[in-house]
Design an enzyme around this catalytic site. Structure first.
Site, mmCIF file in Angstrom:
data_model
loop_
_atom_site.group_PDB
_atom_site.id
_atom_site.type_symbol
_atom_site.label_atom_id
_atom_site.label_comp_id
_atom_site.label_asym_id
_atom_site.label_seq_id
_atom_site.Cartn_x
_atom_site.Cartn_y
_atom_site.Cartn_z
ATOM 1 N N TYR A 37 38.056 42.366 49.390
ATOM 2 C CA TYR A 37 38.406 42.188 47.938
ATOM 3 C C TYR A 37 39.577 43.465 47.916
ATOM 4 O O TYR A 37 40.344 43.352 48.354
ATOM 5 C CB TYR A 37 37.020 42.742 47.181
ATOM 6 C CG TYR A 37 36.932 42.627 45.701
ATOM 7 C CD1 TYR A 37 37.108 40.999 45.493
ATOM 8 C CD2 TYR A 37 37.143 43.346 44.981
ATOM 9 C CE1 TYR A 37 37.470 40.873 44.143
ATOM 10 C CE2 TYR A 37 37.297 43.091 43.517
ATOM 11 C CZ TYR A 37 37.584 41.775 43.095
ATOM 12 O OH TYR A 37 37.662 41.480 41.788
ATOM 13 N N ARG B 72 43.719 36.869 33.750
ATOM 14 C CA ARG B 72 44.254 38.208 33.882
ATOM 15 C C ARG B 72 43.803 38.678 35.254
ATOM 16 O O ARG B 72 42.612 39.345 35.113
ATOM 17 C CB ARG B 72 43.750 39.136 32.951
ATOM 18 C CG ARG B 72 44.559 40.456 32.681
ATOM 19 C CD ARG B 72 43.586 41.636 31.915
ATOM 20 N NE ARG B 72 42.209 41.738 32.366
ATOM 21 C CZ ARG B 72 41.818 42.196 33.623
ATOM 22 N NH1 ARG B 72 42.943 42.994 34.111
ATOM 23 N NH2 ARG B 72 40.763 42.349 33.751
ATOM 24 N N LYS C 103 34.204 38.805 44.779
ATOM 25 C CA LYS C 103 33.137 39.402 44.114
ATOM 26 C C LYS C 103 31.706 39.009 44.505
ATOM 27 O O LYS C 103 30.968 39.777 44.600
ATOM 28 C CB LYS C 103 33.136 38.939 42.319
ATOM 29 C CG LYS C 103 34.182 39.773 41.812
ATOM 30 C CD LYS C 103 33.834 41.211 41.545
ATOM 31 C CE LYS C 103 34.856 42.153 40.741
ATOM 32 N NZ LYS C 103 34.614 43.307 40.241
ATOM 33 N N GLU D 164 34.663 37.169 34.993
ATOM 34 C CA GLU D 164 35.594 38.134 35.455
ATOM 35 C C GLU D 164 37.056 37.904 35.205
ATOM 36 O O GLU D 164 37.459 36.722 35.134
ATOM 37 C CB GLU D 164 35.309 37.752 37.064
ATOM 38 C CG GLU D 164 35.963 39.073 37.958
ATOM 39 C CD GLU D 164 35.340 40.247 37.717
ATOM 40 O OE1 GLU D 164 35.982 41.010 37.744
ATOM 41 O OE2 GLU D 164 33.896 40.440 37.429
ATOM 42 N N ASP D 165 37.788 38.624 34.897
ATOM 43 C CA ASP D 165 39.243 38.486 34.839
ATOM 44 C C ASP D 165 39.668 37.666 33.695
ATOM 45 O O ASP D 165 40.647 36.781 33.996
ATOM 46 C CB ASP D 165 39.943 38.415 36.087
ATOM 47 C CG ASP D 165 39.864 39.655 36.947
ATOM 48 O OD1 ASP D 165 39.401 40.700 36.506
ATOM 49 O OD2 ASP D 165 40.581 39.660 38.104
ATOM 50 N N ASP E 243 32.069 42.235 33.683
ATOM 51 C CA ASP E 243 32.301 43.188 34.788
ATOM 52 C C ASP E 243 33.358 44.213 34.382
ATOM 53 O O ASP E 243 33.452 45.459 34.388
ATOM 54 C CB ASP E 243 32.303 42.933 36.119
ATOM 55 C CG ASP E 243 32.496 44.025 37.367
ATOM 56 O OD1 ASP E 243 31.613 44.974 37.255
ATOM 57 O OD2 ASP E 243 33.400 44.021 37.973
ATOM 58 N N ASP E 244 34.556 43.550 33.779
ATOM 59 C CA ASP E 244 35.566 44.107 33.630
ATOM 60 C C ASP E 244 35.627 45.123 32.430
ATOM 61 O O ASP E 244 36.281 46.415 32.244
ATOM 62 C CB ASP E 244 37.073 43.302 33.128
ATOM 63 C CG ASP E 244 37.341 42.471 34.339
ATOM 64 O OD1 ASP E 244 37.343 42.869 35.468
ATOM 65 O OD2 ASP E 244 37.099 41.264 34.203
ATOM 66 N N ASN F 298 44.992 48.029 39.877
ATOM 67 C CA ASN F 298 45.026 47.499 41.143
ATOM 68 C C ASN F 298 45.997 46.198 41.016
ATOM 69 O O ASN F 298 46.208 45.665 39.981
ATOM 70 C CB ASN F 298 43.507 46.565 41.518
ATOM 71 C CG ASN F 298 42.713 47.676 42.078
ATOM 72 O OD1 ASN F 298 42.989 48.117 43.314
ATOM 73 N ND2 ASN F 298 41.401 47.860 41.743
#
Length: 541
Positions: free
Chosen positions: A96, A149, A167, A238-239, A261-262, A401
């Site tokens: 990851y 994103r 993930k 996610e994202d 999660d973000d 990141n």
């Protein structure tokens, strides 16, 4: 199409969930018609793993190591997870972050094998049918992205599939969620990244992103289909781009078992870091004043988590929010700005804007500086030195990141603060020796939170995910930081303890579910034992 007939044993060698390669015993080779399809020597999983580790270490670059491990995962998942679990601290940065960022950038050009499900606008009206194409019925957790994103890299469209795949690998490695119960999904709604659309090797839809009503319809159909095909499945967003992320979470969090999660995972992780940092600085949580550089999902999630924790300590909401000041790409997030969307306006302060980051630090006098802006080098020497002037032990979290996007390095944070910074980062950094002292920075990674949250939801059968669960997860994580960690300046546990952390987080989350009536399963007499018993272990049965 040519009608090809496979020998009876051949399909077993092509199914990564059952394939053991040279680990098939002599009796199994006879039983499953594998004799002659494998080299004659039978190897233990430990012998196989030793070969894999040697090959990983022989690769020249992190991306080559990542690709080798990905190929192993597509061939033999049991062996893949045995290697990752036995070498967590070494393998997780390859599986990851930060390496997954490079893997996503090159996803189409290095594409070699299908993994996960792609849902597109052309599937409208039959999304449930597409989900039923997945070969496993007992799916418990779905991680879904629309590629809008990806980390700090922006819109990567279908190339974002590396994120849900990665993930879910962490769900299995860290929390023991069985790999057959995990489903990665990419909603390929197009991309506004023109370079991708023009790339001859791009594997996604060559169209601008779907927006507004058509986007909402597709997402709504997808989420409804997840509950129809896999009843009670946990959905992790996610994202997604900021506006979609906050809207979808608000729209669906009371309708199904889902979380972002973000927003929530990062919020709990950051809150835990602040709690642990207080044990070094001597400050209570109520003493902290946090300057967030970035006002997207990560920073706003941390702000919301900190505000909730402070309210729990007796502060009024307005007073709790006054401890959080945000700076976005336009400037200070203040009430006088007319350009603020609702998710930023909730944290806007009634004050004058500051002209630059150093002036903001001198005027707001924060004890903690948190960056998740995706701008590498944003925390310059004058910025860190300003933090060291206004706080005796300044907290500096550089969360962006991959590594190239980190707001500063560990060495810079320590050197420019004369060794007084309490530092953590989204990407891993090596220990730093300054004078007679060695600082070992912790990695501020959501892997400390979301795997345990998911496991706790599964063990309890929770029907909803609440803020109280993430607050409990943050406290559990902070409690796993030892005195030895703190002595090195580390506010997160070493990554080789991630399974222990996930067990503690899962127990905390499950207890909230049982205590608040959100659990659909009976409460076990020994919750900790039930959680440990539920965790997958990569062994050949």
């Amino acid at each position: 199409m040519t009608n090809m007939q496979l020998a009876p044993g051949a399909p077993m060698l092509r199914d990564p969930l059952v394939n053991r390669g040279t680990g098939f015993t002599a009796a199994e080779r006879e039983l499953f018609a594998l004799r002659g399809l494998l080299p004659p020597r039978v190897e233990s999983i430990a012998e196989q793993a030793a070969r894999v580790v040697e090959n990983v270490r022989a690769k020249a670059s992190p991306i080559e190591k990542h690709l080798y491990l990905a190929a192993l995962q597509n061939e033999n998942e049991t062996l893949f997870y045995r290697v990752v679990l036995d070498h967590l601290a070494e393998m997780l940065p390859l599986v990851y972050t930060p390496t997954v960022g490079e893997a996503c950038l090159e996803w189409s050009r290095r594409y070699s094998a299908p993994r996960g499900l792609y849902v597109t606008p052309e599937d409208r009206g039959r999304v449930a049918e597409v989900l039923r194409h997945w070969p496993r019925r007992d799916v418990a957790i779905i991680v879904v992205t629309d590629g809008g994103r990806i980390l700090g890299l922006g819109d990567l469209g279908a190339n974002g599939m590396g994120i849900p795949v990665g993930k879910l690998a962490l769900y299995t490695a860290c929390a023991g969620v069985p790999p057959e119960r995990c489903l990665p999904v990419t909603l390929d709604v197009g991309t506004d990244n023109a370079a991708l659309r023009d790339d001859p090797f791009y594997i996604g839809r060559r169209a601008p992103r779907l927006n507004d009503g058509p986007y909402e319809v597709l997402v709504g159909e997808f989420l409804a289909a997840t509950q129809e095909v896999f009843p009670g499945v946990v959905v992790q967003f996610e994202d997604f781009a900021n506006a979609n992320a906050f809207r979808l979470l608000a729209q669906y969090r009371e309708r199904l078992c889902c979380f972002n999660d973000d927003v929530q995972g990062t919020g709990a992780m950051g809150l835990a870091g602040l709690m642990a940092a207080g044990r070094i600085s001597g400050r209570s949580l109520a003493d902290e004043r946090v300057l967030f550089v970035g006002a997207g999902e990560a920073c706003l999630g941390m702000g919301a988590a900190l505000t909730a924790a402070l309210r729990g300590e007796g502060l009024a909401e307005a007073e709790a929010k006054s401890r959080c000041l945000f700076v976005d790409s336009t400037g200070t997030v203040v009430t006088g700005r007319a350009d603020l969307p609702a998710h930023k306006r909730a944290f806007a302060q009634d004050r004058a804007a500051f002209p630059d980051l150093v002036a903001t630090i001198e005027g707001f006098r924060p004890t903690a500086l948190v960056g998740a802006c995706g701008q590498g080098g944003r925390f310059t020497e004058p910025v860190i030195r300003a933090m060291a002037r206004v706080a005796e032990r300044p907290v500096v979290f550089a969360l962006s990141n991959p590594t190239s996007k980190s707001e500063c390095t560990a060495e810079q944070a320590y050197a420019w603060s004369e060794g007084r910074a309490i530092f953590a980062s989204g990407s891993p950094f090596a220990p730093v020796t300054l004078g007679a002292r060695t600082h070992a920075p912790g990695q501020a990674n959501n892997a400390y939170i979301f795997p345990g949250v998911g496991l706790g939801l599964l063990v309890s059968g929770a029907c909803r995910v609440t803020d109280a669960m993430f607050l409990a997860a943050a406290r559990a994580l902070a409690g796993m930081v030892t005195g030895d960690d703190l002595a090195l300046g580390r506010v997160f546990p070493p990554q080789d303890r991630l399974r222990e952390v996930a067990t503690a987080v899962a127990a905390a989350v499950a207890r909230v579910a049982f205590d608040t009536g959100l659990a659909r399963r009976p409460r076990p007499a020994d919750l900790d034992a039930a959680i440990r018993a539920a965790m997958y272990r990569p062994e050949y049965a």
